[in-house]
Motif scaffolding. Structure first.
Motif, short mmCIF file in Angstrom:
data_model
loop_
_atom_site.label_atom_id
_atom_site.label_comp_id
_atom_site.label_asym_id
_atom_site.label_seq_id
_atom_site.Cartn_x
_atom_site.Cartn_y
_atom_site.Cartn_z
N TYR A 276 0.67 -1.31 0.10
CA TYR A 276 -0.02 -0.01 -0.25
C TYR A 276 0.84 1.23 -0.11
O TYR A 276 2.03 1.38 0.65
CB TYR A 276 -0.90 0.14 1.17
CG TYR A 276 -1.91 -1.12 1.42
CD1 TYR A 276 -3.03 -1.01 0.57
CD2 TYR A 276 -1.81 -2.35 2.08
CE1 TYR A 276 -4.02 -2.02 0.65
CE2 TYR A 276 -2.38 -3.22 2.01
CZ TYR A 276 -3.64 -3.08 1.29
OH TYR A 276 -4.56 -4.29 1.38
N LEU A 277 0.38 2.26 -0.69
CA LEU A 277 0.97 3.63 -0.83
C LEU A 277 0.14 4.69 -0.18
O LEU A 277 -1.18 4.62 -0.30
CB LEU A 277 1.31 4.05 -2.19
CG LEU A 277 1.93 5.37 -2.12
CD1 LEU A 277 3.38 5.53 -1.72
CD2 LEU A 277 1.97 5.89 -3.60
N ALA A 278 0.68 5.40 1.08
CA ALA A 278 -0.25 6.37 1.73
C ALA A 278 0.18 7.72 1.06
O ALA A 278 1.46 8.07 0.87
CB ALA A 278 0.03 6.46 3.17
N ALA A 279 -0.67 8.27 0.81
CA ALA A 279 -0.47 9.89 0.09
C ALA A 279 -1.21 10.92 1.01
O ALA A 279 -2.38 11.10 1.17
CB ALA A 279 -0.71 10.23 -1.42
N GLY A 280 -0.55 11.98 1.35
CA GLY A 280 -1.13 13.12 2.15
C GLY A 280 -1.37 14.44 1.14
O GLY A 280 -0.26 14.84 0.36
N ASN A 281 -2.54 15.04 1.26
CA ASN A 281 -2.71 16.21 0.23
C ASN A 281 -3.05 17.42 1.03
O ASN A 281 -2.81 17.57 2.31
CB ASN A 281 -3.76 15.91 -0.77
CG ASN A 281 -5.07 15.95 0.15
OD1 ASN A 281 -5.61 16.45 1.07
ND2 ASN A 281 -6.14 14.89 -0.49
N SER A 282 -3.16 18.62 0.11
CA SER A 282 -3.12 19.96 0.57
C SER A 282 -4.47 20.21 1.66
O SER A 282 -4.70 21.14 2.32
CB SER A 282 -3.14 20.88 -0.44
OG SER A 282 -3.98 20.54 -1.59
N TYR A 283 -5.39 19.30 1.58
CA TYR A 283 -6.79 19.42 2.29
C TYR A 283 -6.83 18.44 3.45
O TYR A 283 -7.68 18.23 4.15
CB TYR A 283 -8.09 18.86 1.48
CG TYR A 283 -8.27 19.72 -0.08
CD1 TYR A 283 -8.67 21.19 0.23
CD2 TYR A 283 -7.62 19.51 -1.16
CE1 TYR A 283 -8.83 21.87 -0.78
CE2 TYR A 283 -7.82 20.25 -2.35
CZ TYR A 283 -8.33 21.55 -2.19
OH TYR A 283 -8.42 22.50 -3.23
#
Length: 281
Positions: free
Chosen positions: A30-37
């Motif tokens: 799995y890949l976790a990705a964090g965004n601007s929201y």
């Protein structure tokens, strides 16, 4: 809010979204990705890399709000996903995340010189050699936290730029940068050895074999030698890059992913060209 209005709002969010951070799960699937929201999206690499993969396979299997502000940094221990925002560090248990349970495990705030200034935490880096967590951000200081005792030490570098956006370690070496210079440091002596000849600002850097991979303002991943020479320049689809992630935890899912000023995340199965893109939905 009506469903149609929600769809329009989400479409606008995707249009203006940036992905600042990434981290691979302990199993490498799995890949976790964090965004601007303030959202963290969990993507299934095993599904996206499958021969039967469809467009749905390239979207998050789960997405949750982790912080009130942007998720600037992510890293993973053997049990937890650590996320950072404006002066705030949180932990999430991977065993619960993969079951679509996203309950916060703990939250901490690193010590700062002034309570009036809460700088963003732009980078988290585990140093397995001495069991510490390095935190770097907008206060021109790298904070090193002992994971057993919780004691903090500091490494200040104001002569090479106050703003620290990227940080990586490899045994006795550390590379960090942001504004203005990407710099290689010898950790034991806490001294700089190489200032890389790149345009500011570099947003992410990592060690890979005998190279340093970095990216920043512009759609390009740089392959750098420790001496400072540029070996290769690889094009990407986002206009600017904020995050690189190399999955070395699962041989069958070994990919390089690059994210930035887009809701899409480029996936490189060969480090020389983009294979496809994951995307927030």
């Amino acid at each position: 809010m009506a469903p149609q209005e929600m769809d329009v709002q989400r479409a606008l969010e995707l249009l203006h979204m940036s992905v600042f951070s990434q981290s691979v799960s302990p199993c490498g699937k799995y890949l976790a990705a964090g965004n601007s929201y303030g959202e963290i999206g969990i993507f299934s690499l095993s599904a996206a890399l499958s021969a039967e993969a469809k467009e749905e396979s390239k979207k998050p299997v789960v997405c949750f709000t982790a912080h009130n502000g942007p998720v600037y940094a992510l890293t993973s221990t053997d049990r937890q996903l650590l996320s950072a925002s404006d002066g705030e560090l949180k932990a999430w248990n991977w065993a619960e995340i993969v079951k679509k349970g996203c309950k916060e495990a703990w939250s901490r705030r690193p010590p700062y010189r002034s309570s009036l200034e809460v700088p963003e935490i732009n980078s988290l880096q585990l140093n397995l050699k001495d069991n510490s967590l390095l935190l770097a951000g907008g206060d021109c200081t790298v904070h090193a936290m002992d994971l057993e005792t919780g004691v903090f030490t500091e490494c200040s570098r104001p002569q090479y730029g106050k703003w620290i956006r990227c940080l990586a370690t490899d045994s006795d070496w550390m590379v960090c940068g942001g504004g203005p210079a990407l710099t290689l440091w010898h950790l034991r002596s806490v001294t700089p050895t190489t200032v890389f000849p790149l345009a500011p600002a570099q947003h992410h850097a990592m060690f890979y074999q005998d190279l340093i991979l970095c990216a920043g303002q512009g759609p390009t991943i740089y392959h750098l030698q420790l001496s400072g020479d540029v070996r290769a320049q690889i094009p990407c689809s986002p206009r600017a890059l904020h995050s690189l992630c190399l999955n070395q935890r699962s041989p069958e899912h070994k990919v390089l992913t690059a994210a930035g000023s887009s809701h899409k995340i480029d996936v490189f199965t060969n480090f020389g060209y983009r294979a496809f893109s994951l995307a927030f939905a």
